[in-house]
Design an enzyme around this catalytic site. Structure first.
Site, PDB file in Angstrom:
ATOM      1  N   SER A 181      33.446  45.232  41.257  1.00 23.01           N
ATOM      2  CA  SER A 181      32.896  46.011  42.138  1.00 23.01           C
ATOM      3  C   SER A 181      31.727  45.366  43.019  1.00 23.01           C
ATOM      4  CB  SER A 181      32.165  47.248  41.383  1.00 23.01           C
ATOM      5  OG  SER A 181      31.236  46.730  40.594  1.00 23.01           O
ATOM      6  N   LYS A 241      22.485  43.908  44.678  1.00 27.22           N
ATOM      7  CA  LYS A 241      23.520  44.976  44.446  1.00 27.22           C
ATOM      8  C   LYS A 241      22.842  46.461  44.647  1.00 27.22           C
ATOM      9  CE  LYS A 241      27.494  46.356  41.799  1.00 27.22           C
ATOM     10  NZ  LYS A 241      28.520  46.028  40.788  1.00 27.22           N
ATOM     11  N   SER A 254      33.204  42.962  37.008  1.00 29.03           N
ATOM     12  CA  SER A 254      32.755  43.374  38.615  1.00 29.03           C
ATOM     13  C   SER A 254      31.783  42.165  38.867  1.00 29.03           C
ATOM     14  CB  SER A 254      31.715  44.490  38.451  1.00 29.03           C
ATOM     15  OG  SER A 254      32.734  45.657  38.789  1.00 29.03           O
TER      16      SER A 254
HETATM   17  N1  GLN Z   1      37.050  46.989  37.961  1.00 31.21           N
HETATM   18  C1  GLN Z   1      36.539  47.555  36.763  1.00 31.21           C
HETATM   19  C2  GLN Z   1      36.497  49.221  36.692  1.00 31.21           C
HETATM   20  O1  GLN Z   1      36.954  49.517  37.921  1.00 31.21           O
HETATM   21  C3  GLN Z   1      35.295  46.908  36.265  1.00 31.21           C
HETATM   22  C4  GLN Z   1      34.138  47.468  37.172  1.00 31.21           C
HETATM   23  C5  GLN Z   1      32.796  46.993  36.666  1.00 31.21           C
HETATM   24  O2  GLN Z   1      32.712  45.876  36.135  1.00 31.21           O
HETATM   25  N2  GLN Z   1      31.703  47.403  37.255  1.00 31.21           N
HETATM   26  O3  GLN Z   1      35.831  49.699  35.711  1.00 31.21           O
END
Ligand code: GLN
Length: 481
Positions: free
Chosen positions: A157, A78, A181
């Site tokens: 994400s 990532k 995410s």
């Molecule tokens: N979708 C969540 C956010 O936008 C979680 C993102 C994440 O876990 N990095 O904060």
């Protein structure tokens, strides 16, 4: 079918040991597959030269019988993990040309165990998002198609990582999970996503979003691979003061555990409004399946669940606003040219360097931390976070594991929910509580809806109990076949 298509991390390790093929051949296959699938936009940076160099090194190691835990396994990293001399962007314009001079601990551990880096995978900008549509480098497309062959989001994400694994562009990928995410994209792409206990993996060199929540983890095709890969990235690191000194057990030995006589809790609060009926049915079915093997299914209550999302969307932006203050146009990445003074340099670099979602979070975070609002919002959210953790601690006195859906719904069309941040945030309603409590949680594929779109179930355990999570996840995986 190509001989490499069905490979898993576990089977590849065996094949490489038996010299059925070389790491070089395997890596060349993935390099080609990645370039053939660029339309999915899974990668921000492809690193074929690095990959081949690493693969040749692995072939040598295998020749010398010095085989490490992930020897020759091609993976995606990532693009939130700093990789030495390889561009690391966090999918932001502000880090468009950032080339770290150091390696994150997680990536270092993977290279030290023999993994091969195919490239840096796409994500939501600074890991803020649930659809991989906030990336400066464009959205990722889920390899699983919707009705009439429509393009769907891979979740976010860690959307590039999840889509790359699901499309067979790599054997595994790293992710990071702050509020879901890893688990949510795993659910949307039909793969396994594991977020370990907060502190299991070092955050050193991982671009920070919300430091008290951020945790690295894995995206893989199946549970066995998840256990193998997670093993390599866990462990204490003196470079991260929140990394845990707890012993890391051999996760692959989860198979020796027994579920018979164990108790799995079903929290009534997770039956949220709008929960997809097919996901709900699968949740019920798997509860019944667990009963058949001697697991006791009990009803539990996590009464503060309804406060999780608002709590998360105060704490995470608060920490983000502090963490992202370092991007000032001076020390990193994007710097606006032709400015008259220092204030303009900061202001214009930041307003042009960050995307809308990131700016929204910085503004919310700055607001909740500002004088006069700090106690009312931030301190209060910290208190509620404690109550959410207490709910789990109480629940784990009654049960060993908790079973829930991962997401209220399946994947959706690219562009949908984009103009409505609240609607987008609701994606995380079932994953955020375990993040706030720092608990390990996995998403494992549990079925498909009538249109063939996958969804996952989530298994949560008490802190540092990942092995039991794997055991229950494996049961779902086997039963789902
Ligand atoms: N979708 C969540 C956010 O936008 C979680 C993102 C994440 O876990 N990095 O904060």
């Amino acid at each position: 079918m190509n001989q490499f298509e069905k490979l898993t991390i576990k089977s590849t390790i065996q094949h490489l040991k038996c010299k059925d093929f070389s790491c070089k051949e395997l890596t060349e296959y993935f390099i080609k597959k990645i370039s053939d699938n660029r339309k999915l936009n899974c990668f921000i940076t492809e690193t074929p030269d690095h990959a081949l160099e690493m693969a040749l090194n692995s072939d040598k190691k295998i020749d010398n019988n010095e085989i490490r835990a992930m020897e020759g396994i091609p993976i995606a990293m990532k693009d939130l993990f700093c990789t030495k001399n390889v561009k690391t962007t966090a999918a932001s314009k502000i880090l468009e040309n950032f080339i770290p001079f150091y390696e994150s601990t997680v990536s270092k551990k993977l290279w030290d165990s023999g993994s091969v880096m195919l490239g840096k995978s796409n994500l939501d900008e600074f890991a803020m998002g649930s659809a991989n549509t906030t990336s400066f480098f464009g959205n990722v497309i889920n390899p699983i198609k919707g009705k009439n062959n429509s393009d769907l989001v891979p979740g976010g994400s860690s959307g590039g990582s999840a889509a790359a694994v699901a499309a067979g562009l790599c054997l595994g990928a790293t992710g990071s999970d702050t509020g879901g995410s890893i688990r949510q994209p795993a659910s949307f792409c039909g793969i396994v996503g594991m977020k370990p206990t907060y502190g299991r993996c070092s955050r050193f060199g991982m671009v920070a979003f919300a430091s008290s929540l951020d945790q690295a983890g894995t995206l893989t095709k199946n549970v066995d691979d998840s256990a193998i890969m997670l093993q390599t990235i866990c462990g204490y690191d003196e470079k991260d003061s929140t990394s845990s000194k707890m012993d890391v057990p051999k996760f692959s030995e989860y198979e020796k555990l027994s579920l018979k006589g164990k108790k799995i809790g079903i929290p009534k609060e997770y039956l949220v409004d709008g929960l997809n009926s097919e996901i709900k049915k699968s949740w019920e079915n798997f509860s019944e399946e667990f009963k058949k093997i001697g697991v006791e299914i009990i009803d539990i209550s996590l009464p503060h669940t309804k406060y999780s999302l608002p709590t998360y969307y105060i704490i995470a932006p608060a920490e983000a606003s502090a963490n992202l203050a370092r991007y000032d146009g001076v020390r990193y990445g994007y710097r606006h040219q032709n400015v008259d003074n220092l204030d303009d340099l900061y202001e214009i670099s930041r307003s042009k360097g960050f995307g809308d979602e990131v700016k929204r979070r910085i503004m919310i975070g700055t607001y909740v931390l500002s004088a006069g609002y700090y106690d009312a919002y931030y301190i209060k959210a910290l208190k509620v976070r404690r109550l959410i953790l207490d709910d789990f601690i109480k629940a784990f006195k009654k049960c060993d594991l908790i079973l829930t859906p991962t997401t209220p719904n399946v994947s959706f069309l690219i562009g949908e929910k984009q103009d409505d941040p609240l609607e987008m945030y609701l994606n995380d309603v079932l994953t955020v509580p375990a993040s706030l409590a720092g608990l390990p949680a996995i998403s494992v594929p549990a079925g498909k809806n009538k249109d063939g779109l996958p969804f996952g179930l989530q298994i949560i355990s008490s802190h540092f109990n990942e092995a039991l999570v794997f055991k229950a996840a494996k049961f779902i995986e086997d039963t789902n076949k």
